[in-house]
Design a protein around this motif. Structure first.
Motif, PDB file in Angstrom:
ATOM      1  N   GLU A  50     -16.424 -14.519 -37.439  1.00  0.00           N
ATOM      2  CA  GLU A  50     -16.765 -13.200 -37.982  1.00  0.00           C
ATOM      3  C   GLU A  50     -16.127 -12.096 -37.136  1.00  0.00           C
ATOM      4  N   MET A  51     -16.190 -12.237 -35.824  1.00  0.00           N
ATOM      5  CA  MET A  51     -15.582 -11.260 -34.932  1.00  0.00           C
ATOM      6  C   MET A  51     -14.077 -11.197 -35.164  1.00  0.00           C
ATOM      7  N   HIS A  53     -12.412 -11.958 -37.834  1.00  0.00           N
ATOM      8  CA  HIS A  53     -12.155 -11.341 -39.141  1.00  0.00           C
ATOM      9  C   HIS A  53     -12.297  -9.820 -39.054  1.00  0.00           C
ATOM     10  N   GLU A  54     -13.342  -9.330 -38.387  1.00  0.00           N
ATOM     11  CA  GLU A  54     -13.535  -7.888 -38.203  1.00  0.00           C
ATOM     12  C   GLU A  54     -12.350  -7.281 -37.464  1.00  0.00           C
ATOM     13  N   TYR A  55     -11.889  -7.957 -36.417  1.00  0.00           N
ATOM     14  CA  TYR A  55     -10.767  -7.457 -35.624  1.00  0.00           C
ATOM     15  C   TYR A  55      -9.513  -7.343 -36.484  1.00  0.00           C
ATOM     16  N   ARG A  59     -11.944  -3.412 -38.549  1.00  0.00           N
ATOM     17  CA  ARG A  59     -13.318  -2.901 -38.597  1.00  0.00           C
ATOM     18  C   ARG A  59     -14.102  -3.153 -37.309  1.00  0.00           C
ATOM     19  N   ALA A  60     -13.470  -3.729 -36.321  1.00  0.00           N
ATOM     20  CA  ALA A  60     -14.179  -4.061 -35.080  1.00  0.00           C
ATOM     21  C   ALA A  60     -14.419  -2.802 -34.255  1.00  0.00           C
TER      22      ALA A  60
END
Length: 88
Positions: A50-51, A53-55, A59-60
């Motif tokens: 999930e982290m 993917h956000e990065y 969106r991180a």
């Protein structure tokens, strides 16, 4: 459940470490000419994918102080693995 990710991006690895992922391995590839090396950071922990993917989606978010400390930690580990002094 613990997940594992691999990245050659120092900033992505630092974000992960700052969010509590563990650095479980540094994979260092030496090029034939000896001049360039590729480093893969292997991180493990809950919600690692999930982290990542956000990065990659942009969106991180991170605490800058935590991110700075994570980069310093990763640099020290990297230079230790390479047998070099940490330089700024």
């Amino acid at each position: 459940m613990s997940e594992q990710i691999r990245t050659d991006d120092l900033w992505e690895a630092a974000l992960g470490v700052g969010r509590g992922l563990a650095l479980v391995e540094l994979e260092i590839t030496h090029r034939p000419n000896g001049r360039h090396q590729r480093v893969i950071f292997v991180l493990a922990g809950d919600r690692a994918r999930e982290m990542a993917h956000e990065y990659r989606a942009g969106r991180a978010e991170a605490n800058v102080s935590v991110l700075k400390h994570s980069v310093t930690y990763l640099r020290k580990r990297l230079f230790a693995a390479l047998g070099e002094d940490v330089r700024r």
